[in-house]
Design an enzyme around this catalytic site. Structure first.
Site, PDB file in Angstrom:
ATOM      1  N   LYS A 121     -31.126 -12.808  40.161  1.00 41.84           N
ATOM      2  CA  LYS A 121     -31.451 -12.018  39.742  1.00 41.84           C
ATOM      3  C   LYS A 121     -32.114 -10.428  40.781  1.00 41.84           C
ATOM      4  CE  LYS A 121     -34.895  -9.899  36.238  1.00 41.84           C
ATOM      5  NZ  LYS A 121     -33.665  -8.632  35.561  1.00 41.84           N
ATOM      6  N   HIS A 180     -35.752 -16.475  35.329  1.00 42.92           N
ATOM      7  CA  HIS A 180     -34.502 -15.773  34.750  1.00 42.92           C
ATOM      8  C   HIS A 180     -33.930 -16.665  36.420  1.00 42.92           C
ATOM      9  CE1 HIS A 180     -35.708 -12.316  33.138  1.00 42.92           C
ATOM     10  NE2 HIS A 180     -34.955 -12.342  32.364  1.00 42.92           N
TER      11      HIS A 180
END
Ligand code: NAP
Length: 246
Positions: free
Chosen positions: A136, A132
């Site tokens: 995040k 990601h």
């Protein structure tokens, strides 16, 4: 007749995308967009409400909708067993009303979970890598954890032995986090959006199942399936996979 859809959290990143997707769909009509401080009332006469807000607000929003017989499709995170039980209770008092709570609306993510669970019983080894963007805040991703749980359940049911691993020493974290016995590795890298790989291996063969999400728009086909189907599924449904006839 078109389905009238209200969007709660309409000013947010996901909510505004849902408004655009509803407006672009010929069989749907945007009944209204609602955000912080707006009176929900009858949600503009909506048949279905879509909630992409914040964990602190979503339960009240869902109860508001269900209490008025409005079907609801929820993407907001933060659900636990107690909250789900509260929704079930209100749905029981409003038979005929449906609620879909889906942790992930990306069809590719849902399919990855399904394919991984199917494949996992045929392979000696399985590991999951989720990748990601570095903004995040949680790791590993909820989707990777859920994938690991489904993979583990499938292997348990089929009586598959634990994956071989001779590691006797190593740096902390080198083998990832263990979820239900499945190693899950989290990569955070500028430039990425949301990606997941399930790596399966047996002697002389590997299988990689990979999903890449490049844009928030990737959630919209799943959200629209939810909007179109929720009226046909009274009661509580957790997970979009239950609407996909997989
Ligand atoms: P976001 O951009 O912060 O949008 C949330 C919106 O909801 C904001 O406009 C917020 O207003 C508003 N809001 C807060 N409380 C509200 C209330 N009581 N009534 C109405 N609106 C309210 O967040 P996002 O990126 O769109 O994500 C929203 C949620 O969806 C998060 O929980 C996220 O994890 C989840 N998500 C789920 C999926 C999935 O596939 N299931 C995919 C992506 C995201 P303020 O900014 O003024 O507080």
């Amino acid at each position: 007749m078109s389905i009238r859809v209200a969007v709660i959290g309409a000013a947010g990143r996901m909510g505004s995308e849902v408004c655009r997707a509803v407006e672009a769909a010929e069989d749907l009509e945007l009944a209204g967009g609602f955000d912080v401080g707006d009176e929900l009332g009858d949600l503009g006469g909506a048949h279905v409400a879509v909630d992409f807000t914040v964990p602190d607000a979503t339960l009240d929003n869902v109860l508001h909708c269900v209490g008025r017989g409005i079907d609801v499709v929820v993407g907001t995170t933060g659900w636990d067993d107690d909250r789900l039980a509260t929704v079930r209770g209100v749905l029981d008092a409003n038979p005929g009303t449906g609620a879909l709570i889906a942790p992930n609306f990306a069809l590719g993510a849902v399919l990855t979970m399904k394919f991984a669970a199917e494949a996992a019983r045929f392979y000696e080894s399985v590991e999951i890598v989720e990748l990601h963007h570095p903004d995040k805040v949680d790791a590993p991703s909820g989707t990777a954890v859920r994938t690991a749980e489904l993979v583990a359940a499938s292997r348990r049911e089929a009586g598959v032995a634990p994956a071989p691993d001779a590691t006797a020493s190593g740096l902390a974290g080198a083998r990832g986090a263990e979820v239900d016995g499945v190693p899950v590795h989290a990569v955070r890298l500028r430039g990425l959006v949301a990606h997941e790989e399930v790596l399966l291996g047996s002697v002389g063969e590997t299988l990689t199942i990979r999903h890449d999400s490049f844009d928030r728009v990737s959630f919209m086909p799943g959200v629209l399936i939810g909007v179109r189907e929720v009226g046909r599924h009274p009661g509580l449904t957790v997970g979009l996979e239950h609407y996909l006839d997989l």
